[in-house]
Design a protein around this motif. Structure first.
Motif, PDB file in Angstrom:
ATOM      1  N   LEU A  25     -82.614   1.654 -70.338  1.00  0.00           N
ATOM      2  CA  LEU A  25     -82.713   1.892 -68.893  1.00  0.00           C
ATOM      3  C   LEU A  25     -82.173   3.277 -68.551  1.00  0.00           C
ATOM      4  N   SER A  26     -81.029   3.617 -69.075  1.00  0.00           N
ATOM      5  CA  SER A  26     -80.460   4.940 -68.806  1.00  0.00           C
ATOM      6  C   SER A  26     -81.346   6.043 -69.379  1.00  0.00           C
ATOM      7  N   ALA A  27     -81.890   5.824 -70.566  1.00  0.00           N
ATOM      8  CA  ALA A  27     -82.780   6.829 -71.168  1.00  0.00           C
ATOM      9  C   ALA A  27     -84.048   7.003 -70.333  1.00  0.00           C
ATOM     10  N   TYR A  28     -84.627   5.913 -69.853  1.00  0.00           N
ATOM     11  CA  TYR A  28     -85.844   6.007 -69.041  1.00  0.00           C
ATOM     12  C   TYR A  28     -85.550   6.673 -67.696  1.00  0.00           C
ATOM     13  N   TYR A  64     -91.333   1.623 -66.581  1.00  0.00           N
ATOM     14  CA  TYR A  64     -90.599   1.109 -67.748  1.00  0.00           C
ATOM     15  C   TYR A  64     -89.152   0.813 -67.370  1.00  0.00           C
ATOM     16  N   ALA A  65     -88.543   1.711 -66.603  1.00  0.00           N
ATOM     17  CA  ALA A  65     -87.160   1.491 -66.162  1.00  0.00           C
ATOM     18  C   ALA A  65     -87.079   0.205 -65.339  1.00  0.00           C
ATOM     19  N   ASP A  66     -88.038   0.001 -64.462  1.00  0.00           N
ATOM     20  CA  ASP A  66     -88.040  -1.208 -63.641  1.00  0.00           C
ATOM     21  C   ASP A  66     -88.202  -2.458 -64.502  1.00  0.00           C
ATOM     22  N   GLY A  76     -79.455 -12.395 -67.606  1.00  0.00           N
ATOM     23  CA  GLY A  76     -78.189 -12.804 -67.019  1.00  0.00           C
ATOM     24  C   GLY A  76     -77.177 -11.689 -66.848  1.00  0.00           C
ATOM     25  N   ASN A  77     -77.598 -10.459 -67.017  1.00  0.00           N
ATOM     26  CA  ASN A  77     -76.687  -9.319 -66.871  1.00  0.00           C
ATOM     27  C   ASN A  77     -77.089  -8.479 -65.669  1.00  0.00           C
ATOM     28  N   SER A  78     -76.270  -7.534 -65.334  1.00  0.00           N
ATOM     29  CA  SER A  78     -76.505  -6.668 -64.186  1.00  0.00           C
ATOM     30  C   SER A  78     -76.961  -5.292 -64.658  1.00  0.00           C
ATOM     31  N   PRO A  79     -78.219  -4.920 -64.365  1.00  0.00           N
ATOM     32  CA  PRO A  79     -78.679  -3.588 -64.761  1.00  0.00           C
ATOM     33  C   PRO A  79     -77.962  -2.519 -63.947  1.00  0.00           C
ATOM     34  N   LYS A  80     -77.666  -1.433 -64.609  1.00  0.00           N
ATOM     35  CA  LYS A  80     -76.971  -0.318 -63.950  1.00  0.00           C
ATOM     36  C   LYS A  80     -77.897   0.893 -63.961  1.00  0.00           C
ATOM     37  N   GLY A  81     -78.369   1.250 -62.779  1.00  0.00           N
ATOM     38  CA  GLY A  81     -79.312   2.352 -62.655  1.00  0.00           C
ATOM     39  C   GLY A  81     -78.752   3.559 -61.950  1.00  0.00           C
ATOM     40  N   THR A  82     -77.471   3.734 -62.003  1.00  0.00           N
ATOM     41  CA  THR A  82     -76.829   4.841 -61.300  1.00  0.00           C
ATOM     42  C   THR A  82     -76.748   6.092 -62.172  1.00  0.00           C
ATOM     43  N   ALA A  83     -76.471   7.215 -61.497  1.00  0.00           N
ATOM     44  CA  ALA A  83     -76.258   8.463 -62.238  1.00  0.00           C
ATOM     45  C   ALA A  83     -75.082   8.323 -63.199  1.00  0.00           C
ATOM     46  N   GLY A  84     -74.046   7.595 -62.768  1.00  0.00           N
ATOM     47  CA  GLY A  84     -72.892   7.366 -63.636  1.00  0.00           C
ATOM     48  C   GLY A  84     -73.265   6.598 -64.888  1.00  0.00           C
ATOM     49  N   ALA A  85     -74.172   5.632 -64.762  1.00  0.00           N
ATOM     50  CA  ALA A  85     -74.621   4.864 -65.933  1.00  0.00           C
ATOM     51  C   ALA A  85     -75.387   5.755 -66.894  1.00  0.00           C
ATOM     52  N   ILE A  86     -76.235   6.622 -66.344  1.00  0.00           N
ATOM     53  CA  ILE A  86     -76.971   7.552 -67.210  1.00  0.00           C
ATOM     54  C   ILE A  86     -75.982   8.421 -67.972  1.00  0.00           C
ATOM     55  N   GLU A  87     -75.029   8.973 -67.268  1.00  0.00           N
ATOM     56  CA  GLU A  87     -74.038   9.847 -67.890  1.00  0.00           C
ATOM     57  C   GLU A  87     -73.220   9.095 -68.944  1.00  0.00           C
ATOM     58  N   ARG A  88     -72.828   7.868 -68.630  1.00  0.00           N
ATOM     59  CA  ARG A  88     -72.024   7.071 -69.555  1.00  0.00           C
ATOM     60  C   ARG A  88     -72.804   6.723 -70.823  1.00  0.00           C
ATOM     61  N   LEU A 111     -89.016  17.750 -77.910  1.00  0.00           N
ATOM     62  CA  LEU A 111     -87.756  17.298 -78.502  1.00  0.00           C
ATOM     63  C   LEU A 111     -87.157  16.143 -77.708  1.00  0.00           C
ATOM     64  N   VAL A 112     -87.308  16.172 -76.397  1.00  0.00           N
ATOM     65  CA  VAL A 112     -86.833  15.056 -75.564  1.00  0.00           C
ATOM     66  C   VAL A 112     -87.562  13.776 -75.967  1.00  0.00           C
ATOM     67  N   TYR A 113     -88.889  13.857 -76.055  1.00  0.00           N
ATOM     68  CA  TYR A 113     -89.664  12.678 -76.453  1.00  0.00           C
ATOM     69  C   TYR A 113     -89.269  12.193 -77.844  1.00  0.00           C
ATOM     70  N   THR A 114     -89.040  13.099 -78.770  1.00  0.00           N
ATOM     71  CA  THR A 114     -88.614  12.684 -80.109  1.00  0.00           C
ATOM     72  C   THR A 114     -87.341  11.859 -80.033  1.00  0.00           C
ATOM     73  N   GLY A 115     -86.375  12.300 -79.245  1.00  0.00           N
ATOM     74  CA  GLY A 115     -85.124  11.560 -79.106  1.00  0.00           C
ATOM     75  C   GLY A 115     -85.313  10.196 -78.467  1.00  0.00           C
ATOM     76  N   VAL A 116     -86.077  10.138 -77.386  1.00  0.00           N
ATOM     77  CA  VAL A 116     -86.297   8.860 -76.688  1.00  0.00           C
ATOM     78  C   VAL A 116     -87.058   7.894 -77.590  1.00  0.00           C
ATOM     79  N   ILE A 117     -88.078   8.372 -78.257  1.00  0.00           N
ATOM     80  CA  ILE A 117     -88.880   7.506 -79.125  1.00  0.00           C
ATOM     81  C   ILE A 117     -88.064   7.014 -80.318  1.00  0.00           C
ATOM     82  N   THR A 118     -87.301   7.883 -80.927  1.00  0.00           N
ATOM     83  CA  THR A 118     -86.457   7.482 -82.057  1.00  0.00           C
ATOM     84  C   THR A 118     -85.480   6.390 -81.631  1.00  0.00           C
ATOM     85  N   ASP A 119     -84.823   6.583 -80.488  1.00  0.00           N
ATOM     86  CA  ASP A 119     -83.888   5.575 -79.985  1.00  0.00           C
ATOM     87  C   ASP A 119     -84.605   4.280 -79.609  1.00  0.00           C
ATOM     88  N   SER A 120     -85.819   4.391 -79.087  1.00  0.00           N
ATOM     89  CA  SER A 120     -86.588   3.186 -78.748  1.00  0.00           C
ATOM     90  C   SER A 120     -86.947   2.399 -80.004  1.00  0.00           C
TER      91      SER A 120
END
Length: 181
Positions: A25-28, A64-66, A76-88, A111-120
């Motif tokens: 979620l934070s990556a997206y 995708y984020a949604d 059963g968890n709480s999604p965190k979509g804040t700037a702080g969550a992205i940073e964390r 390079l951004v896509y490479t990182g996101v895809i690798t992590d996915s």
């Protein structure tokens, strides 16, 4: 943490999957902001093609984020979509290219896509052992991200199959290589 999750998963497994999804979620959220940044800051002869190519990517990544956030809630968890969550949750550097030409942005974006895809793909491996429903969702999203990266790379590849920023390890290096080649 809730006392419930989706049927067929224990609360512990649901929470484990939700934790992995929180990173997605934070990556997206970060990726869709990065894509809009590129959209607003691209200049040069290929401006309109890149400008218009980016918007559909933004919309799909927002979706995708949604989807991921709603899956976290269903688990059963709480999604965190804040700037702080992205940073964390960030394990990557903030996008570093400002107003620049299309090839420079696209090389950095590759390079951004490479990182996101690798992590996915790592997330797919992790959740697949626990929750095939989440695995399926992530596989579909990752397939589209790979397609987007192909669109980006098509602007950067020469007839021999090499990328103009081959070997670059940072966005700035990739942008610099693209400007010179």
């Amino acid at each position: 943490m809730s006392e419930f999750t989706v049927p067929g998963l224990s609360s512990a497994d649901g929470s484990s999957v939700a934790d992995i999804l929180q990173e997605r979620l934070s990556a997206y959220n970060d990726l869709h902001l990065t894509l809009k940044h590129v959209h607003w800051n691209v200049v040069g002869p290929n401006f309109i093609g890149v400008h218009e190519m980016i918007d559909p990517q933004v919309e799909l990544v927002r979706g995708y984020a949604d989807d991921v956030a709603e899956r976290i809630a269903a688990l059963g968890n709480s999604p965190k979509g804040t700037a702080g969550a992205i940073e964390r949750d960030r394990t990557w550097d903030d996008y570093s290219v400002g107003r620049d030409d299309a090839r420079a942005h696209l090389a950095a974006l590759d390079l951004v896509y490479t990182g996101v895809i690798t992590d996915s793909r790592t997330a797919i491996d992790s959740v697949g052992k626990i929750d095939p429903i989440t695995e399926d969702m992530l596989i579909g999203q990752t397939a589209q991200l790979e397609k987007f990266q192909w669109f980006v790379r098509a602007h950067l590849e020469n007839s021999g199959g090499s990328l103009v920023h081959e070997g670059a390890s940072t966005e700035q290096d990739a942008a610099n290589e693209a400007r010179q080649n």
